[in-house]
Design an enzyme around this catalytic site. Structure first.
Site, PDB file in Angstrom:
ATOM      1  N   GLY A 192       0.844  -1.193   0.000  1.00 35.32           N
ATOM      2  CA  GLY A 192       0.000   0.000   0.000  1.00 35.32           C
ATOM      3  C   GLY A 192       0.874   1.236   0.000  1.00 35.32           C
ATOM      4  N   ASP A 232       3.905  -5.127  -7.528  1.00 35.47           N
ATOM      5  CA  ASP A 232       3.355  -3.839  -7.075  1.00 35.47           C
ATOM      6  C   ASP A 232       3.960  -2.677  -7.842  1.00 35.47           C
ATOM      7  OD1 ASP A 232       5.484  -5.049  -5.349  1.00 35.47           O
ATOM      8  OD2 ASP A 232       5.670  -2.982  -4.677  1.00 35.47           O
ATOM      9  N   ASN A 233       5.031  -2.937  -8.571  1.00 30.52           N
ATOM     10  CA  ASN A 233       5.644  -1.873  -9.364  1.00 30.52           C
ATOM     11  C   ASN A 233       5.332  -2.020 -10.848  1.00 30.52           C
ATOM     12  OD1 ASN A 233       6.741  -0.744  -7.063  1.00 30.52           O
ATOM     13  ND2 ASN A 233       8.652  -1.891  -7.236  1.00 30.52           N
ATOM     14  N   GLY A 286       7.396   7.137   6.249  1.00 31.54           N
ATOM     15  CA  GLY A 286       6.502   7.821   5.309  1.00 31.54           C
ATOM     16  C   GLY A 286       7.156   8.954   4.547  1.00 31.54           C
ATOM     17  N   LYS A 334       4.721  11.935  -3.249  1.00 34.43           N
ATOM     18  CA  LYS A 334       5.540  10.815  -2.747  1.00 34.43           C
ATOM     19  C   LYS A 334       6.492  11.377  -1.693  1.00 34.43           C
ATOM     20  CE  LYS A 334       8.229   6.969  -4.664  1.00 34.43           C
ATOM     21  NZ  LYS A 334       8.635   6.322  -5.917  1.00 34.43           N
TER      22      LYS A 334
HETATM   23  P1  AMP Z   1       9.084   0.846  -3.248  1.00 32.52           P
HETATM   24  O1  AMP Z   1      10.339   0.103  -2.973  1.00 32.52           O
HETATM   25  O2  AMP Z   1       9.246   2.343  -3.288  1.00 32.52           O
HETATM   26  O3  AMP Z   1       8.314   0.316  -4.424  1.00 32.52           O
HETATM   27  O4  AMP Z   1       8.176   0.599  -1.939  1.00 32.52           O
HETATM   28  C1  AMP Z   1       7.736  -0.653  -1.511  1.00 32.52           C
HETATM   29  C2  AMP Z   1       6.758  -0.479  -0.393  1.00 32.52           C
HETATM   30  O5  AMP Z   1       7.395   0.118   0.748  1.00 32.52           O
HETATM   31  C3  AMP Z   1       5.573   0.422  -0.723  1.00 32.52           C
HETATM   32  O6  AMP Z   1       4.436  -0.079  -0.060  1.00 32.52           O
HETATM   33  C4  AMP Z   1       5.991   1.749  -0.141  1.00 32.52           C
HETATM   34  O7  AMP Z   1       4.889   2.577   0.158  1.00 32.52           O
HETATM   35  C5  AMP Z   1       6.727   1.316   1.113  1.00 32.52           C
HETATM   36  N1  AMP Z   1       7.720   2.309   1.544  1.00 32.52           N
HETATM   37  C6  AMP Z   1       8.892   2.633   0.938  1.00 32.52           C
HETATM   38  N2  AMP Z   1       9.548   3.573   1.638  1.00 32.52           N
HETATM   39  C7  AMP Z   1       8.776   3.883   2.707  1.00 32.52           C
HETATM   40  C8  AMP Z   1       8.899   4.803   3.812  1.00 32.52           C
HETATM   41  N3  AMP Z   1       9.961   5.611   3.957  1.00 32.52           N
HETATM   42  N4  AMP Z   1       7.884   4.825   4.718  1.00 32.52           N
HETATM   43  C9  AMP Z   1       6.818   4.026   4.594  1.00 32.52           C
HETATM   44  N5  AMP Z   1       6.648   3.151   3.590  1.00 32.52           N
HETATM   45  C10 AMP Z   1       7.607   3.071   2.656  1.00 32.52           C
HETATM   46 MG    MG Z   2       6.671   0.575  -5.357  1.00 29.69          MG
END
Ligand code: AMP
Ligand code: MG
Length: 491
Positions: free
Chosen positions: A94, A256-257, A130, A117
């Site tokens: 999510g 998810d990507n 976050g 973001k």
């Molecule tokens: P990503 O690697 O950017 O595709 O992120 C994978 C998952 O980790 C997604 O659900 C993101 O929302 C979550 N996520 C990545 N970085 C953070 C962060 N700093 N805080 C909270 N959730 C994160």
């Molecule tokens: Mg992602």
């Protein structure tokens, strides 16, 4: 929640069709204001095409929106729920650090998600803060805009603001928020979430919404969900072929990507290949090379199989029939991919028509490029501009033989050599975002507050097929050929 911008002429024209769905696929959010929002990059031409007023975006109110300190009138801020297979393993995810402001309806009637973001914690943040660090948000800005200029379907970047607050990673980094513009943020993982957590009715709502939003031609289809599966497969085949044609390595092709719209999304550890080698991986966490350059088409097929599985309850009343339909479509992916890749490769070699042995002509060039560790992009540029000399590859006997075959092939087509070279100029980018150039640009901003390096890089990357003399400098691979270069995700 603070809503003020509606009183200005900023051009906000927001709808919230996704937030209006009667499904458990999102959560409404409160804002997480930041202490000192400062706009550092604004994509003016994109803003204008979205119907947004540049001066208003640059004003205090505009910057407050781009930082998530307030939302424009008409916004229903949400975080989207999704799941995903990460390196093959199913996980609940999510938007853990993103906020969907809403859908901007442009003056020409197009609809784009505007998402912040790095906007703070959400119910999906798990252990995360976050927030996002400035470097990775600038990276996404550069790469997404470069992809757009390369004519590859992609999310785009509207702005980067700094928050005035540090984020704690390995070291303290300046915090930032990126405004991302996407046809939608519906992912394969969104369907996986619906299929695991929702009812069949929820899944159907999501599928119908997706059809309406991205595949409006479904009305003529006998089986709309079969149509959806076919169309998503088609778009992914084209997308991943385009990635491979320019040497783009996504780096984290988790389900998810992968966006259902067919756009490139989530530029975490992505990077461009220098030396041609299908096993190229830059991502620090991809120890097995699952997402290596040469694996991308197979992984896309694997991800699409996960997508097809989610649709089974909708594809047919009889589940055996549903599985049969899904399997048929999935097994067609590799052919669709190959066709797109061959069309692109023919263009890169100035070939207009189709012949059966084109595939081996192309593959044989790649084989000798790999053997002589030739730069992928620059080999095609040398061929385009008749400069195929002076390197180990070009001086080799293998190349001389290959070149003869290629010249014979070119002479077999009706069109002139000049037309072939014109096609090559339009198919071979003069510049890609070389990793060392991207790192230099980020370092200049983050370490020295100098925006000029990134500004110049964005400018150079904005017309990859212009082949100007200013681009020549940016075409050089790094001295060490990125031997030890690593990219990181979730940073
Ligand atoms: P990503 O690697 O950017 O595709 O992120 C994978 C998952 O980790 C997604 O659900 C993101 O929302 C979550 N996520 C990545 N970085 C953070 C962060 N700093 N805080 C909270 N959730 C994160
Ligand atoms: Mg992602």
């Amino acid at each position: 929640m603070s809503q003020r911008n509606g009183t200005t002429n900023a051009g906000w024209n927001l709808e919230n069709s996704y937030a209006g769905l009667s499904t458990p696929f999102f959560t409404k959010l409160e804002l997480n204001p930041v202490s000192e929002a400062k706009l550092i990059f604004l994509n003016r031409s994109l803003a204008t095409s979205l119907g947004l007023n540049v001066e208003e975006l640059e004003s205090e109110d505009g910057v407050d929106v781009l930082a998530g300190n307030q939302v424009p009138e008409g916004s229903v801020p949400i975080a989207q729920a999704y799941a995903g297979h990460q390196f093959g393993n199913f996980t609940m995810l999510g938007d853990g650090r993103a906020l969907l402001i809403g859908e901007q309806v442009t003056p020409d009637g197009k609809r784009f998600d505007l998402q912040l973001k790095g906007s703070g914690r959400t119910p999906y943040s798990r252990g995360g803060d976050g927030r996002a660090a400035l470097g990775p948000m600038l990276r996404e800005y550069i790469i997404s805009e470069a992809m757009y200029a390369l004519d590859i379907p992609t999310n785009r970047s509207l702005a980067v603001v700094t928050t005035g607050e540090p984020v704690i990673r390995e070291t303290n980094q300046p915090g930032a928020v990126l405004t991302r513009v996407a046809s939608s943020h519906i992912r394969v993982g969104t369907f996986e979430y619906a299929s695991q957590l929702g009812t069949v009715e929820d899944l159907q709502v999501l599928a119908d919404y997706t059809l309406q939003r991205h595949y409006p031609d479904f009305d003529g289809a006998e089986n709309r969900y079969h149509f959806l599966l076919q169309e998503v497969i088609k778009r992914q085949a084209e997308l991943v072929a385009k990635w491979n044609l320019v040497g783009f390595i996504h780096g984290v092709m988790n389900t998810d990507n992968m966006a259902i719209s067919g756009e490139s999304i989530d530029f975490g550890p992505c990077a461009f290949m220098n030396t041609y080698d299908p096993s190229t991986v830059f991502s620090s966490i991809d120890v097995q090379g699952r997402y290596a350059y040469g694996n991308q088409p197979y992984i896309a097929g694997w991800n699409l199989a996960r997508f097809a599985e989610t649709l089974l309850p909708l594809l047919h009343d009889n589940q055996e029939e549903a599985v049969k339909l899904a399997q048929e479509e999935i097994s067609g992916f590799s052919k669709l991919y190959l066709n797109h890749w061959l069309v692109g490769m023919r263009g890169k070699l100035g070939i207009f028509n189709e012949q059966e042995d084109d595939k081996s002509l192309i593959e044989d060039l790649l084989t000798i490029m790999q053997k002589y560790r030739a730069d992928y992009t620059n080999t095609f540029i040398a061929l385009t501009f008749d400069k195929a000399k002076g390197t180990e590859l070009f001086e080799s006997d293998e190349f001389a033989k290959w070149n003869e075959r290629w010249q014979t092939r070119l002479n077999k087509q009706q069109l002139s050599n000049a037309a072939a070279h014109e096609l090559m100029r339009n198919s071979n980018p003069a510049v890609i975002p070389r990793n060392h150039r991207v790192e230099d640009a980020l370092e200049a901003v983050v370490e020295r507050g100098d925006y000029s390096v990134m500004g110049q890089l964005l400018d150079i990357l904005s017309k990859p097929y212009a082949h100007t003399s200013a681009q020549a400098d940016f075409a050089e691979p790094p001295a060490d050929l990125d031997e030890n270069y690593q990219t990181f995700c979730g940073t």
